[in-house]
Scaffold this motif. Structure first.
Motif, PDB file in Angstrom:
ATOM      1  N   ASP A 155      -1.349  -7.452   1.349  1.00  0.00           N
ATOM      2  CA  ASP A 155      -0.375  -8.499   0.419  1.00  0.00           C
ATOM      3  C   ASP A 155       1.437  -7.970   0.821  1.00  0.00           C
ATOM      4  OD1 ASP A 155      -1.438 -10.478   0.050  1.00  0.00           O
ATOM      5  OD2 ASP A 155      -1.010 -10.634  -3.114  1.00  0.00           O
ATOM      6  N   HIS A 159       3.552  -9.423   3.980  1.00  0.00           N
ATOM      7  CA  HIS A 159       5.092  -9.586   3.429  1.00  0.00           C
ATOM      8  C   HIS A 159       6.190  -9.199   3.871  1.00  0.00           C
ATOM      9  CE1 HIS A 159       9.070  -9.414   0.579  1.00  0.00           C
ATOM     10  NE2 HIS A 159       8.664 -10.905   0.698  1.00  0.00           N
ATOM     11  N   SER A 226       1.407 -14.307  -0.919  1.00  0.00           N
ATOM     12  CA  SER A 226       0.605 -13.738  -1.398  1.00  0.00           C
ATOM     13  C   SER A 226      -1.237 -14.391  -1.141  1.00  0.00           C
ATOM     14  CB  SER A 226       0.976 -13.136  -2.651  1.00  0.00           C
ATOM     15  OG  SER A 226      -0.177 -12.354  -2.985  1.00  0.00           O
ATOM     16  N   GLU A 227      -2.220 -13.583  -0.728  1.00  0.00           N
ATOM     17  CA  GLU A 227      -3.548 -14.077  -0.614  1.00  0.00           C
ATOM     18  C   GLU A 227      -4.625 -13.503  -1.245  1.00  0.00           C
ATOM     19  OE1 GLU A 227      -4.421 -13.549   3.527  1.00  0.00           O
ATOM     20  OE2 GLU A 227      -2.934 -14.796   4.226  1.00  0.00           O
TER      21      GLU A 227
END
Ligand SMILES: Cc1cc2nc3c(=O)[nH]c(=O)nc-3n(C[C@H](O)[C@H](O)[C@H](O)COP(=O)(O)O)c2cc1C
Length: 323
Positions: A155, A159, A226-227
């Motif tokens: 994440d 980002h 976000s995953e």
């Protein structure tokens, strides 16, 4: 050995099922009598996401391995000569490999060409059976704290990478969120493959382009990218590494086999390309998981049993792939 046009086209179609970065499908095939050549169409290369063409070469390597497997289903062996040419974007067609054909044995892995797919959502909450599956070039990470660490680092890396407006624009360019898009069903990533709701698909291009800077100002972009929640449902994360100076087409061939082996175990994969693309997280991951010196983390891939059907594939028609 001369093969029929029908078999050649069947094999090209099956080879085209291989995974490619952003579903750009850069592989092009030329047939000259009994010799086949694989080219990379660098004009569909990602100038921002893949300026060196490494992902394009890896994608072509995956298609190449798929072609070798598809030919093997017809008892045809392919002897492959790689060119090692530069596949950086914007150079038109560049030769990647030449194949000479002879009689050979079937490699049963070809049966997985149709079953492999990318699954971009949560995985089933059930233990996976790997039946002792290992690979010399892959570390399989099972333990929860290590997977949580990878989820968080992925994440972070995503980002970081998404901060670049040009990267986001290029990503949006390869999205086919509107079914009326002229390239829908042919290449890129559609709403179903990205597991987006209608409203997410409607908002995504605006969020990724116009609204990102303002959302970033209010610290909203981290959770948008976000995953981690879905990542944590994956019971096993594969860290695929290869010699740092290896021709990326060779890495791509091995990558294809890894994905197909996982498919044969009933697993779907979801790459975490950001983790290896971001220099900081690449180094941190290699250190934490003891990836040997001289090796490069090519990709981290979440694997698990998908909770739904494979999305319908978007693929180029034959006439776009044959030259
Ligand atoms: C080099 C490479 C990097 C990729 N990176 C990602 C990624 O970071 N995230 C993702 O969801 N899919 C990633 N993919 C998967 C492709 O988007 C996917 O293969 C393509 O859309 C075709 O879909 P399919 O794999 O279901 O056939 C990657 C594929 C390759 C070959």
């Amino acid at each position: 050995m001369l093969i029929s046009q029908y078999i050649f086209e069947q094999c090209v179609m099956r080879a085209g099922l291989a995974p490619t970065v952003h579903n750009t499908q850069p592989a092009r095939w030329v047939r000259d009598g009994d010799a086949l050549s694989l080219f990379c169409d660098t004009n569909v290369g990602l100038t921002v996401g893949d300026p060196t063409g490494r992902d394009a070469a890896l994608s072509c390597g995956a298609v190449l391995e798929a072609m070798v497997l598809a030919l093997s289903a017809h008892h045809i062996a392919a002897q492959v000569t790689l060119t090692d040419t530069d596949t950086a974007p914007g150079q038109g067609l560049v030769a990647v490999a030449h194949l000479t054909l002879s009689q050979g044995d079937t490699d049963g892995l070809h049966r997985q060409l149709e079953t492999r797919f990318t699954w971009r959502a949560g995985f089933a909450d059930q233990p996976v059976q790997l039946f002792g599956w290992t690979r010399d070039d892959t570390r399989l990470v099972f333990d929860q704290p290590a997977r949580a660490w990878l989820a968080e680092r992925n994440d972070f890396a995503s980002h970081e990478i998404m901060q670049e407006a040009a990267f986001r624009r290029e990503l949006v360019d390869w999205m086919r969120l509107d079914p009326q898009h002229p390239r829908a069903g042919l290449d890129g990533m559609d709403r179903a493959s990205m597991h987006m709701t209608n409203s997410e698909a409607f908002a995504a291009p605006y969020v990724l382009t116009n609204f990102w800077p303002i959302l970033s100002l209010f610290r909203q972009t981290r959770k948008l990218a976000s995953e981690a929640e879905a990542t944590l449902t994956s019971p096993v994360i594969a860290l695929f590494y290869r010699d740092e100076f290896e021709n990326s087409a060779i890495s791509g061939r091995a990558y294809m086999r890894l994905c197909l082996e996982a498919a044969s175990l009933g697993l779907a994969g979801w790459p975490m390309a950001a983790l290896s693309d971001c220099a900081q997280t690449h180094q941190e991951t290699c250190e934490r998981f003891g990836i040997p010196a001289g090796q490069r983390l090519v990709q981290a891939i979440r694997f698990g049993v998908p909770t739904g059907q494979a999305p319908i594939r978007a693929r180029r028609p034959l006439h776009e792939t044959l030259r």
